[in-house]
Design a protein around this motif. Structure first.
Motif, PDB file in Angstrom:
ATOM      1  N   THR A 233      -4.258   6.852  16.114  1.00 37.48           N
ATOM      2  CA  THR A 233      -5.587   7.120  15.669  1.00 37.48           C
ATOM      3  C   THR A 233      -6.775   7.336  16.508  1.00 37.48           C
ATOM      4  OG1 THR A 233      -5.947   4.719  15.047  1.00 37.48           O
ATOM      5  CG2 THR A 233      -5.030   6.081  13.345  1.00 37.48           C
ATOM      6  N   ASP A 234      -6.348   6.953  17.611  1.00 39.10           N
ATOM      7  CA  ASP A 234      -7.456   7.203  18.726  1.00 39.10           C
ATOM      8  C   ASP A 234      -7.299   8.449  19.519  1.00 39.10           C
ATOM      9  OD1 ASP A 234      -8.664   6.971  21.260  1.00 39.10           O
ATOM     10  OD2 ASP A 234      -8.386   4.790  21.335  1.00 39.10           O
ATOM     11  N   VAL A 235      -7.993   9.472  19.121  1.00 40.78           N
ATOM     12  CA  VAL A 235      -7.843  10.818  19.744  1.00 40.78           C
ATOM     13  C   VAL A 235      -7.826  10.796  21.262  1.00 40.78           C
ATOM     14  CG1 VAL A 235      -8.927  13.063  19.895  1.00 40.78           C
ATOM     15  CG2 VAL A 235      -8.511  11.705  17.629  1.00 40.78           C
ATOM     16  N   ASP A 236      -8.915   9.931  21.910  1.00 39.48           N
ATOM     17  CA  ASP A 236      -8.941   9.906  23.314  1.00 39.48           C
ATOM     18  C   ASP A 236      -7.778   9.325  23.932  1.00 39.48           C
ATOM     19  OD1 ASP A 236     -11.680  10.885  23.391  1.00 39.48           O
ATOM     20  OD2 ASP A 236     -12.579   8.819  22.724  1.00 39.48           O
ATOM     21  N   ALA A 237      -7.011   8.409  23.389  1.00 39.85           N
ATOM     22  CA  ALA A 237      -5.868   7.750  23.968  1.00 39.85           C
ATOM     23  C   ALA A 237      -4.713   8.896  23.562  1.00 39.85           C
ATOM     24  CB  ALA A 237      -5.689   6.644  23.343  1.00 39.85           C
ATOM     25  N   GLY A 238      -4.506   9.661  22.499  1.00 38.54           N
ATOM     26  CA  GLY A 238      -3.430  10.435  22.535  1.00 38.54           C
ATOM     27  C   GLY A 238      -3.511  11.572  23.339  1.00 38.54           C
ATOM     28  N   GLU A 239      -4.801  12.363  23.555  1.00 34.78           N
ATOM     29  CA  GLU A 239      -4.886  13.474  24.209  1.00 34.78           C
ATOM     30  C   GLU A 239      -4.708  13.058  25.986  1.00 34.78           C
ATOM     31  OE1 GLU A 239      -8.654  14.980  23.073  1.00 34.78           O
ATOM     32  OE2 GLU A 239      -7.867  16.085  21.483  1.00 34.78           O
ATOM     33  N   ALA A 240      -5.056  11.892  26.173  1.00 35.81           N
ATOM     34  CA  ALA A 240      -5.129  11.323  27.624  1.00 35.81           C
ATOM     35  C   ALA A 240      -3.377  11.034  27.789  1.00 35.81           C
ATOM     36  CB  ALA A 240      -5.796   9.724  27.731  1.00 35.81           C
ATOM     37  N   THR A 241      -2.786  10.434  26.752  1.00 38.16           N
ATOM     38  CA  THR A 241      -1.352  10.344  27.226  1.00 38.16           C
ATOM     39  C   THR A 241      -0.676  11.603  27.551  1.00 38.16           C
ATOM     40  OG1 THR A 241      -1.505   8.245  25.763  1.00 38.16           O
ATOM     41  CG2 THR A 241       0.693   9.403  26.233  1.00 38.16           C
ATOM     42  N   VAL A 242      -1.257  12.595  26.625  1.00 40.87           N
ATOM     43  CA  VAL A 242      -0.238  13.967  26.966  1.00 40.87           C
ATOM     44  C   VAL A 242      -0.693  14.518  28.357  1.00 40.87           C
ATOM     45  CG1 VAL A 242      -0.289  16.444  26.030  1.00 40.87           C
ATOM     46  CG2 VAL A 242      -0.113  14.572  24.713  1.00 40.87           C
ATOM     47  N   THR A 243      -1.999  14.306  28.638  1.00 41.95           N
ATOM     48  CA  THR A 243      -2.565  14.955  29.834  1.00 41.95           C
ATOM     49  C   THR A 243      -1.770  14.339  31.127  1.00 41.95           C
ATOM     50  OG1 THR A 243      -4.576  15.605  28.792  1.00 41.95           O
ATOM     51  CG2 THR A 243      -4.650  15.253  31.156  1.00 41.95           C
TER      52      THR A 243
ATOM     53  N   ASN B   7       0.981  -1.300   0.061  1.00 44.86           N
ATOM     54  CA  ASN B   7       0.008   0.077  -0.123  1.00 44.86           C
ATOM     55  C   ASN B   7       0.929   1.296   0.199  1.00 44.86           C
ATOM     56  OD1 ASN B   7      -1.756   2.190   0.812  1.00 44.86           O
ATOM     57  ND2 ASN B   7      -3.147   0.486   1.512  1.00 44.86           N
ATOM     58  N   ALA B   8       0.555   2.300  -0.791  1.00 47.93           N
ATOM     59  CA  ALA B   8       1.288   3.558  -0.868  1.00 47.93           C
ATOM     60  C   ALA B   8       1.414   4.153   0.623  1.00 47.93           C
ATOM     61  CB  ALA B   8       0.570   4.471  -1.827  1.00 47.93           C
ATOM     62  N   LYS B   9       0.183   3.875   1.550  1.00 50.31           N
ATOM     63  CA  LYS B   9       0.339   4.618   2.665  1.00 50.31           C
ATOM     64  C   LYS B   9       1.674   3.977   3.575  1.00 50.31           C
ATOM     65  CE  LYS B   9      -4.448   5.993   2.772  1.00 50.31           C
ATOM     66  NZ  LYS B   9      -5.745   5.574   3.328  1.00 50.31           N
ATOM     67  N   TYR B  10       1.534   2.658   3.627  1.00 47.99           N
ATOM     68  CA  TYR B  10       2.692   1.988   4.042  1.00 47.99           C
ATOM     69  C   TYR B  10       4.033   2.526   3.680  1.00 47.99           C
ATOM     70  CZ  TYR B  10       5.285  -1.923   6.277  1.00 47.99           C
ATOM     71  OH  TYR B  10       6.165  -2.730   7.098  1.00 47.99           O
ATOM     72  N   THR B  11       4.115   2.544   2.328  1.00 45.13           N
ATOM     73  CA  THR B  11       5.550   2.651   1.803  1.00 45.13           C
ATOM     74  C   THR B  11       5.684   4.546   2.397  1.00 45.13           C
ATOM     75  OG1 THR B  11       4.992   1.540   0.132  1.00 45.13           O
ATOM     76  CG2 THR B  11       6.702   3.176  -0.286  1.00 45.13           C
ATOM     77  N   ALA B  12       4.888   5.149   2.186  1.00 44.41           N
ATOM     78  CA  ALA B  12       5.000   6.552   2.704  1.00 44.41           C
ATOM     79  C   ALA B  12       5.436   6.708   4.150  1.00 44.41           C
ATOM     80  CB  ALA B  12       3.840   7.524   2.632  1.00 44.41           C
ATOM     81  N   LEU B  13       4.896   5.753   4.830  1.00 41.63           N
ATOM     82  CA  LEU B  13       5.235   5.593   6.602  1.00 41.63           C
ATOM     83  C   LEU B  13       6.797   5.353   6.566  1.00 41.63           C
ATOM     84  CD1 LEU B  13       4.175   6.605   9.388  1.00 41.63           C
ATOM     85  CD2 LEU B  13       3.753   3.852   9.345  1.00 41.63           C
ATOM     86  N   GLU B  14       7.024   4.438   5.661  1.00 44.99           N
ATOM     87  CA  GLU B  14       8.532   3.852   5.960  1.00 44.99           C
ATOM     88  C   GLU B  14       9.403   4.875   5.439  1.00 44.99           C
ATOM     89  OE1 GLU B  14      11.603   0.292   4.368  1.00 44.99           O
ATOM     90  OE2 GLU B  14       9.222   0.452   3.562  1.00 44.99           O
ATOM     91  N   GLN B  15       9.272   5.747   4.284  1.00 40.72           N
ATOM     92  CA  GLN B  15      10.038   6.554   3.721  1.00 40.72           C
ATOM     93  C   GLN B  15      10.166   7.743   4.622  1.00 40.72           C
ATOM     94  OE1 GLN B  15       7.837   7.295  -0.188  1.00 40.72           O
ATOM     95  NE2 GLN B  15       9.186   5.651  -1.092  1.00 40.72           N
ATOM     96  N   PHE B  16       8.831   8.195   5.547  1.00 40.56           N
ATOM     97  CA  PHE B  16       8.890   9.096   6.374  1.00 40.56           C
ATOM     98  C   PHE B  16       9.934   8.914   7.510  1.00 40.56           C
ATOM     99  CE2 PHE B  16       7.076  10.800  10.539  1.00 40.56           C
ATOM    100  CZ  PHE B  16       7.289  11.953  10.343  1.00 40.56           C
TER     101      PHE B  16
ATOM    102  N   GLU C  56      -3.863  12.077  10.577  1.00 40.78           N
ATOM    103  CA  GLU C  56      -3.361  13.419   9.817  1.00 40.78           C
ATOM    104  C   GLU C  56      -1.827  13.011   9.298  1.00 40.78           C
ATOM    105  OE1 GLU C  56      -3.578  16.117  13.066  1.00 40.78           O
ATOM    106  OE2 GLU C  56      -6.055  16.206  12.907  1.00 40.78           O
ATOM    107  N   LEU C  57      -1.166  12.208   9.991  1.00 41.53           N
ATOM    108  CA  LEU C  57       0.277  11.956   9.795  1.00 41.53           C
ATOM    109  C   LEU C  57       0.244  11.366   8.220  1.00 41.53           C
ATOM    110  CD1 LEU C  57       3.410  12.029   9.934  1.00 41.53           C
ATOM    111  CD2 LEU C  57       3.033  10.058  11.273  1.00 41.53           C
ATOM    112  N   ILE C  58      -0.645  10.308   8.285  1.00 38.65           N
ATOM    113  CA  ILE C  58      -0.671   9.764   6.956  1.00 38.65           C
ATOM    114  C   ILE C  58      -1.165  10.647   5.842  1.00 38.65           C
ATOM    115  CG2 ILE C  58      -1.937   7.809   5.414  1.00 38.65           C
ATOM    116  CD1 ILE C  58      -1.936   6.411   8.361  1.00 38.65           C
ATOM    117  N   GLU C  59      -2.032  11.302   5.911  1.00 40.94           N
ATOM    118  CA  GLU C  59      -2.309  12.428   5.057  1.00 40.94           C
ATOM    119  C   GLU C  59      -1.250  13.300   4.708  1.00 40.94           C
ATOM    120  OE1 GLU C  59      -5.618  15.887   4.657  1.00 40.94           O
ATOM    121  OE2 GLU C  59      -6.416  13.922   5.601  1.00 40.94           O
ATOM    122  N   GLU C  60      -0.585  13.717   5.575  1.00 43.03           N
ATOM    123  CA  GLU C  60       0.567  14.862   5.256  1.00 43.03           C
ATOM    124  C   GLU C  60       1.556  14.136   4.540  1.00 43.03           C
ATOM    125  OE1 GLU C  60       1.964  15.983   9.405  1.00 43.03           O
ATOM    126  OE2 GLU C  60      -0.124  17.167   9.522  1.00 43.03           O
TER     127      GLU C  60
END
Length: 175
Positions: free
Chosen positions: A141-151, A29-38, A169-173
């Motif tokens: 991709t879990d906004v609740d988990a991400g925000e909770a981790t920061v908090t 998949n192009a997304k997987y390849t893009a993540l590896e390249q990133f 968002e990272l994948i889209e970028e």
């Protein structure tokens, strides 16, 4: 902390959740390849908590036997698996408890319904921030988990040292 958080800095650990890799799909998949390249372009390694790794290696058994792209990413060096957190460490335990409560509150679920992989993100971040990393970027991709981790990390002495990056968002970028 006097210096600003630079997500591409050398002292940043990138901790990733299951959803990031599931959203990328198979290796072809192009997304997987893009993540590896990133990862390669920015000379970074995604760190997976043990529980996340278990989720990623169990899924192919159920859907596509013999295909475990995460193992190929680990062998290629752009993904690694963290040691199991030291749950007896007071900071790690508090961060996990705080993250669990925060996720439960924001998602309107009971504490015992929160996935252990979600709190493992916070545990791995706490250990890395205590031991070696200056900053942490938590990708999920879990906004609740991400925000909770920061908090949870901010409440336990790691304020301004962690950022949540939405995996979608990272994948889209990068694609």
């Amino acid at each position: 902390m006097s210096e600003p958080f630079d997500p591409m800095g050398e002292a940043v650990v990138w901790i990733a959740d299951t959803g990031l890799f599931v959203a990328c799909g198979r290796q072809q998949n192009a997304k997987y390849t893009a993540l590896e390249q990133f990862a390669r372009r920015n000379d970074l390694t995604f760190v997976l908590p043990q529980r996340v790794y278990a989720e990623l290696t169990d899924a192919p058994v159920r859907s596509t036997p013999g295909e475990t792209p995460i193992d190929d990413a680990i062998a290629a060096g752009w993904v690694t698996v963290a040691e199991e957190p030291t749950y007896t460490d007071g900071t790690v335990a508090r961060v996990m408890d705080d993250a669990r409560r925060s996720i439960a509150q924001s998602s309107n679920r009971r504490d015992d319904q929160i996935e252990k992989a979600d709190t493992a993100l916070a545990a791995v971040a706490a250990e890395r921030l205590s031991d070696e990393a200056e900053f942490a970027s938590v990708v999920t991709t879990d906004v609740d988990a991400g925000e909770a981790t920061v908090t949870a990390l901010a409440a336990n002495g790691f304020q301004d040292r962690v950022r949540f990056k939405d995996g979608f968002e990272l994948i889209e970028e990068i694609t």
